[in-house]
Design an enzyme around this catalytic site. Structure first.
Site, PDB file in Angstrom:
ATOM      1  N   PRO A 132      36.358  47.041  41.820  1.00 38.92           N
ATOM      2  CA  PRO A 132      37.138  47.166  41.208  1.00 38.92           C
ATOM      3  C   PRO A 132      36.161  46.553  40.199  1.00 38.92           C
ATOM      4  O   PRO A 132      36.448  45.182  39.924  1.00 38.92           O
ATOM      5  CB  PRO A 132      38.362  46.880  40.867  1.00 38.92           C
ATOM      6  CG  PRO A 132      37.752  45.965  42.832  1.00 38.92           C
ATOM      7  CD  PRO A 132      37.085  46.535  43.346  1.00 38.92           C
ATOM      8  N   ASP A 179      32.610  41.893  40.949  1.00 39.60           N
ATOM      9  CA  ASP A 179      33.474  42.914  41.198  1.00 39.60           C
ATOM     10  C   ASP A 179      34.829  41.964  41.626  1.00 39.60           C
ATOM     11  O   ASP A 179      34.981  40.871  41.883  1.00 39.60           O
ATOM     12  CB  ASP A 179      32.964  42.836  42.990  1.00 39.60           C
ATOM     13  CG  ASP A 179      34.202  43.193  43.874  1.00 39.60           C
ATOM     14  OD1 ASP A 179      35.500  43.888  43.875  1.00 39.60           O
ATOM     15  OD2 ASP A 179      33.555  43.435  45.423  1.00 39.60           O
ATOM     16  N   HIS A 180      35.931  42.709  40.401  1.00 41.27           N
ATOM     17  CA  HIS A 180      36.880  42.122  40.417  1.00 41.27           C
ATOM     18  C   HIS A 180      38.160  41.298  41.783  1.00 41.27           C
ATOM     19  O   HIS A 180      38.578  40.602  42.107  1.00 41.27           O
ATOM     20  CB  HIS A 180      37.686  42.490  39.256  1.00 41.27           C
ATOM     21  CG  HIS A 180      38.698  42.184  38.381  1.00 41.27           C
ATOM     22  ND1 HIS A 180      38.615  40.648  38.415  1.00 41.27           N
ATOM     23  CD2 HIS A 180      39.235  42.112  37.579  1.00 41.27           C
ATOM     24  CE1 HIS A 180      39.378  39.993  37.734  1.00 41.27           C
ATOM     25  NE2 HIS A 180      39.816  40.595  37.341  1.00 41.27           N
ATOM     26  N   ARG A 181      37.362  41.915  42.762  1.00 44.09           N
ATOM     27  CA  ARG A 181      38.287  41.528  44.001  1.00 44.09           C
ATOM     28  C   ARG A 181      37.933  40.040  44.602  1.00 44.09           C
ATOM     29  O   ARG A 181      38.597  39.825  45.304  1.00 44.09           O
ATOM     30  CB  ARG A 181      38.271  42.618  45.263  1.00 44.09           C
ATOM     31  CG  ARG A 181      38.450  44.159  44.816  1.00 44.09           C
ATOM     32  CD  ARG A 181      37.711  44.747  46.375  1.00 44.09           C
ATOM     33  NE  ARG A 181      36.240  44.623  46.273  1.00 44.09           N
ATOM     34  CZ  ARG A 181      35.458  45.132  47.596  1.00 44.09           C
ATOM     35  NH1 ARG A 181      36.164  45.675  48.460  1.00 44.09           N
ATOM     36  NH2 ARG A 181      34.239  44.644  47.402  1.00 44.09           N
ATOM     37  N   ILE A 197      35.351  38.205  41.779  1.00 40.09           N
ATOM     38  CA  ILE A 197      35.516  37.506  40.763  1.00 40.09           C
ATOM     39  C   ILE A 197      35.975  37.952  40.207  1.00 40.09           C
ATOM     40  O   ILE A 197      36.472  38.221  39.672  1.00 40.09           O
ATOM     41  CB  ILE A 197      33.985  37.872  40.215  1.00 40.09           C
ATOM     42  CG1 ILE A 197      33.155  37.174  42.054  1.00 40.09           C
ATOM     43  CG2 ILE A 197      33.165  36.594  39.771  1.00 40.09           C
ATOM     44  CD1 ILE A 197      31.435  37.858  41.322  1.00 40.09           C
TER      45      ILE A 197
END
Length: 455
Positions: free
Chosen positions: A249, A425-427, A429
């Protein structure tokens, strides 16, 4: 004694390769370490060398074939290149071969770098000794061991072998569908250059494909089309991009850095660096700024393992540099960038880019990156949304710097502004962590003296 030379182990996770070019013919006398074939793997193109010298009695592959590790490439009658032929141990009477001093020479590739783990897998076939034969009267050399087909129009792998061009140029010609024999060479000693091939493309030269794919006569119902096999590197890029798009994501932060002072320092130092044969661009400063910021923001220099429920923090900083090549985007890693001063980064960056464009690198050179930088500004454009190069968790894209009006104190001034696009990577960060990291990178770029003093 007949020996089979097979595809060696080319690196971890590599189980096959596509045959780009065959450098020998049946009947050739070869030397040990002479290049036999050029293989394209997932990222790198490598040359498989001969592990023994002798006479090539059979070629088991064709250009365009996809072959597995351990597959037989050629069969060689050992000793043909370094010792007189042993007539006391033969099974059949082979076709007459030219003497060693009149055999066609095969020039090894000019730019390929051998893989560090090249260890050929060989199988030896024992031959029963028979009675010595009487010496055979010399005969005229045979040009080829296979009969010539009349009126053959399809090019053979050696059709263009008399054209002076390196492996990288031959590969480019194959990929753009250009017959090297139709290219006007402008290089030294009549060699074909990259610009010669591109000029042939722009001039609408007749297209042909070395792997047998033909565009003539094809149509999609609306007009003529040209099809060609997707190169292995492009297949790998496609898989990696699909993996990143579906698994990560991604969020992108956009910002600008005022690099007016940095550009002034670069221009003032350019002559001194040139005296040491170092081309000083803005990229070494960007790499150093990113490397220093990563040390302060370890979550950006990490990877996520959801299956194990772990975060892997990398305690080293290897910056991947996206290099635009004729074969696609290649990302070699500049190792321990945080420990290198600006001159060393500049020198290594220049060497790395040249090696990649000349295809003079190994697969290991592409591994171990912890963060990637892509310089779109070298081509054009400002902002973009770069795709995270998994298993890394962030990538920074640099746009083209441009003069913009900026409020400085109570005045509006023209300042050189560099566009920055950070995808992450929003998982792993969060937006705040990404913003703080990008702010620190900008801080280094706007006060370049800190970078020159950093070790």
């Amino acid at each position: 004694m007949s020996l089979e030379i097979k595809v060696p182990v080319l690196g971890e996770g590599i189980d096959s390769g596509d045959v780009l070019e065959i450098f020998v013919n049946e009947g050739d006398v070869i030397e040990q370490e002479q290049g036999l074939v050029e293989l394209e793997t997932d990222k790198a193109t490598v040359t498989v060398p001969a592990t023994v010298g002798g006479t090539v009695t059979k070629i088991h592959v064709s250009e365009g074939d996809s072959i597995d590790i351990g597959a037989v490439i050629v069969t060689v009658e050992e000793g043909g290149s370094s010792a007189p032929a042993d007539t006391s141990a033969v099974e059949t009477t082979p076709a007459p071969q030219p003497p060693a001093d009149s055999s066609p020479s095969v020039e090894p590739p000019e730019t390929s770098k051998p893989v560090e783990t090249v260890e050929s897998v060989e199988s030896v076939e024992s031959l029963k000794p028979v009675e010595p034969r009487k010496p055979v009267e010399p005969v005229a050399p045979v040009a080829a061991v296979t009969p010539e087909l009349p009126n053959a129009e399809m090019p053979t792998p050696t059709d263009q072998s008399d054209v002076a061009a390196g492996p990288a140029i031959r590969r480019l010609a194959r990929e753009v569908g250009i017959d090297l024999r139709q290219v006007a060479a402008t290089g030294e000693h009549g060699r074909v250059t990259r610009e010669d091939v591109m000029q042939a493309v722009r001039g609408g030269a007749s297209r042909s494909s070395a792997n047998g794919d033909q565009a003539s006569g094809e149509s999609d119902g609306f007009g003529p089309v040209r099809t060609e096999k997707m190169p292995k590197i492009r297949q790998t890029i496609a898989r990696k991009m699909h993996e990143s798009w579906t698994a990560v994501p991604r969020v992108t932060n956009f910002d600008d850095a005022d690099v007016t002072d940095l550009e002034a320092i670069r221009k003032n130092s350019k002559t001194d660096y040139a005296a040491r044969d170092i081309k000083l661009t803005t990229m070494p400063f960007i790499i150093k700024a990113v490397a220093m910021a990563l040390k302060s923001h370890p979550v950006i220099n990490a990877s996520v393992d959801l299956d194990a429920g772990k975060i892997v923090y990398k305690e080293y900083v290897n910056i991947g540099i996206a290099v635009d090549t004729d074969r696609g985007l290649v990302v070699p890693a500049l190792r321990n960038a945080d420990q290198l001063p600006i001159p060393d980064i500049a020198r290594q960056l220049s060497d790395m880019a040249d090696n990649v464009r000349d295809n003079n690198f190994s697969i290991d050179d592409l591994r171990g990156g912890t963060f990637t930088i892509s310089n779109l500004g070298a081509i054009g454009g400002t902002y973009s949304t770069p795709i995270v190069n998994t298993p890394e968790t962030a990538i920074l894209l640099i746009g083209r710097s441009r003069q913009m009006p900026v409020v400085v104190g109570d005045e509006i001034r023209s300042r050189l502004m560099m566009p920055l696009s950070l995808s992450y990577d929003h998982r792993l960060i969060d937006g705040g962590a990404a913003a703080r990291f990008l702010n620190e990178v900008i801080g280094y770029l706007e006060t370049p003296g800190r970078l020159l003093l950093a070790l």
